[in-house]
Design an enzyme around this catalytic site. Structure first.
Site, PDB file in Angstrom:
ATOM      1  N   LYS A 181      37.806 -17.672   5.091  1.00 29.01           N
ATOM      2  CA  LYS A 181      38.715 -18.633   4.466  1.00 29.01           C
ATOM      3  C   LYS A 181      38.570 -18.585   2.948  1.00 29.01           C
ATOM      4  CE  LYS A 181      39.033 -22.548   7.653  1.00 29.01           C
ATOM      5  NZ  LYS A 181      38.696 -23.969   7.745  1.00 29.01           N
ATOM      6  N   ASP A 192      41.289 -29.192   6.663  1.00 27.02           N
ATOM      7  CA  ASP A 192      41.152 -29.349   8.111  1.00 27.02           C
ATOM      8  C   ASP A 192      42.507 -29.001   8.733  1.00 27.02           C
ATOM      9  OD1 ASP A 192      39.567 -29.793  10.337  1.00 27.02           O
ATOM     10  OD2 ASP A 192      40.189 -31.880  10.530  1.00 27.02           O
ATOM     11  N   LYS A 228      51.235 -12.966   8.758  1.00 25.75           N
ATOM     12  CA  LYS A 228      50.920 -14.356   9.130  1.00 25.75           C
ATOM     13  C   LYS A 228      50.680 -15.196   7.873  1.00 25.75           C
ATOM     14  CE  LYS A 228      47.423 -17.240  11.305  1.00 25.75           C
ATOM     15  NZ  LYS A 228      46.108 -17.363  11.929  1.00 25.75           N
ATOM     16  N   HIS A 236      50.609 -22.235   7.955  1.00 25.56           N
ATOM     17  CA  HIS A 236      50.264 -23.597   7.550  1.00 25.56           C
ATOM     18  C   HIS A 236      49.249 -23.594   6.412  1.00 25.56           C
ATOM     19  CE1 HIS A 236      48.115 -21.772  10.826  1.00 25.56           C
ATOM     20  NE2 HIS A 236      47.062 -22.517  10.617  1.00 25.56           N
TER      21      HIS A 236
HETATM   22  P1  IMP Z   1      39.835 -25.407  10.911  1.00 24.30           P
HETATM   23  O1  IMP Z   1      39.985 -26.826  10.482  1.00 24.30           O
HETATM   24  O2  IMP Z   1      40.507 -24.428   9.989  1.00 24.30           O
HETATM   25  O3  IMP Z   1      38.403 -25.038  11.213  1.00 24.30           O
HETATM   26  O4  IMP Z   1      40.645 -25.256  12.286  1.00 24.30           O
HETATM   27  C1  IMP Z   1      40.304 -26.014  13.448  1.00 24.30           C
HETATM   28  C2  IMP Z   1      40.776 -25.271  14.688  1.00 24.30           C
HETATM   29  O5  IMP Z   1      42.206 -25.174  14.679  1.00 24.30           O
HETATM   30  C3  IMP Z   1      40.278 -23.839  14.804  1.00 24.30           C
HETATM   31  O6  IMP Z   1      39.014 -23.790  15.416  1.00 24.30           O
HETATM   32  C4  IMP Z   1      41.356 -23.215  15.684  1.00 24.30           C
HETATM   33  O7  IMP Z   1      41.135 -23.523  17.042  1.00 24.30           O
HETATM   34  C5  IMP Z   1      42.606 -23.931  15.227  1.00 24.30           C
HETATM   35  N1  IMP Z   1      43.274 -23.157  14.173  1.00 24.30           N
HETATM   36  C6  IMP Z   1      43.234 -23.395  12.835  1.00 24.30           C
HETATM   37  N2  IMP Z   1      43.971 -22.491  12.162  1.00 24.30           N
HETATM   38  C7  IMP Z   1      44.476 -21.661  13.095  1.00 24.30           C
HETATM   39  C8  IMP Z   1      45.319 -20.500  13.016  1.00 24.30           C
HETATM   40  O8  IMP Z   1      45.750 -20.061  11.929  1.00 24.30           O
HETATM   41  N3  IMP Z   1      45.623 -19.929  14.189  1.00 24.30           N
HETATM   42  C9  IMP Z   1      45.184 -20.376  15.398  1.00 24.30           C
HETATM   43  N4  IMP Z   1      44.389 -21.431  15.519  1.00 24.30           N
HETATM   44  C10 IMP Z   1      44.032 -22.078  14.374  1.00 24.30           C
END
Ligand code: IMP
Length: 197
Positions: free
Chosen positions: A12, A68, A171, A176
């Site tokens: 990230k 998040d 992507k 997002h």
């Molecule tokens: P985080 O807050 O970025 O750690 O995302 C939390 C959770 O959302 C991750 O563990 C994934 O399960 C899901 N997630 C976040 N971003 C993505 C993405 O770009 N593709 C698919 N799943 C995502």
């Protein structure tokens, strides 16, 4: 200007460093030798992002932001949402999370979903929130092997391929996270523009 990204996730950090470019010197928690696993127990994405930013701001008293992300599915009233990482249990197993999601959705006709990223920034002591959304739909059978998390079952609006069938560059143009980071970049650009200095 130094700015801390409250994460230990180097993928990230690299992605965001790439987008933010020369505006600032982006430091991850690894760079600062902070090994803490910051709790994510708040009921909303905004709450978690703010909690993480404040947590690190209290330790370092530096400019900081945290993010998040969640997948919000209409048929499931926004689930898995803030619980996306551990939807099927504590060990953050993407395969199990997808299995649970598909089984809860069954044959539902309403497959609408969106990924939402929230970034909380603390800059010169002030708090700001940025949001990035990509709308799409959940398909019932996995497709593709790139990406992570729910990518194999998410088809973004206006596309036929899942996120897991797209290149990372493809992507990142519509994701997002990229959209939220772009808002952060534009904000920082305005904040530090020559007129404001
Ligand atoms: P985080 O807050 O970025 O750690 O995302 C939390 C959770 O959302 C991750 O563990 C994934 O399960 C899901 N997630 C976040 N971003 C993505 C993405 O770009 N593709 C698919 N799943 C995502």
């Amino acid at each position: 200007m130094d700015i801390v990204f409250a994460t230990n996730n180097e993928n990230k950090t690299r992605e965001i460093r790439n987008i933010l470019g020369n505006y600032c010197n982006l430091l991850s928690l690894n760079d600062l030798n902070i090994k803490e696993d910051i709790p994510e127990n708040e009921p909303t994405l905004e709450g978690n992002a703010l909690y993480k930013a404040r947590y690190i701001h209290n330790i370092l008293n530096m400019n900081v932001f945290a993010d998040d992300t969640g997948l919000e599915v209409d048929f499931l009233n926004g689930l898995p949402g803030v619980k996306s990482a551990r939807f099927a249990g504590e060990n953050n197993d993407s395969d199990a999370n997808i299995d649970k999601l598909l089984s809860m959705m069954g044959n539902s006709k309403n497959r609408k979903a969106r990924f939402r990223t929230v970034i909380a920034l603390i800059l010169e002591g002030e708090e700001y929130i940025f949001e990035g959304i990509v709308n799409g739909r959940i398909i019932s059978v996995r497709r593709g092997s790139d990406g992570f998390g729910y990518d194999p079952v998410f088809v973004p609006e206006g596309y036929t391929r899942t996120f897991a069938e797209m290149s990372l560059t493809g992507k990142n143009k519509i994701s997002h996270r990229a959209r939220a980071i772009e808002k952060l970049r534009i904000f920082l650009d305005g904040y530090y523009s020559p007129q404001k200095k």
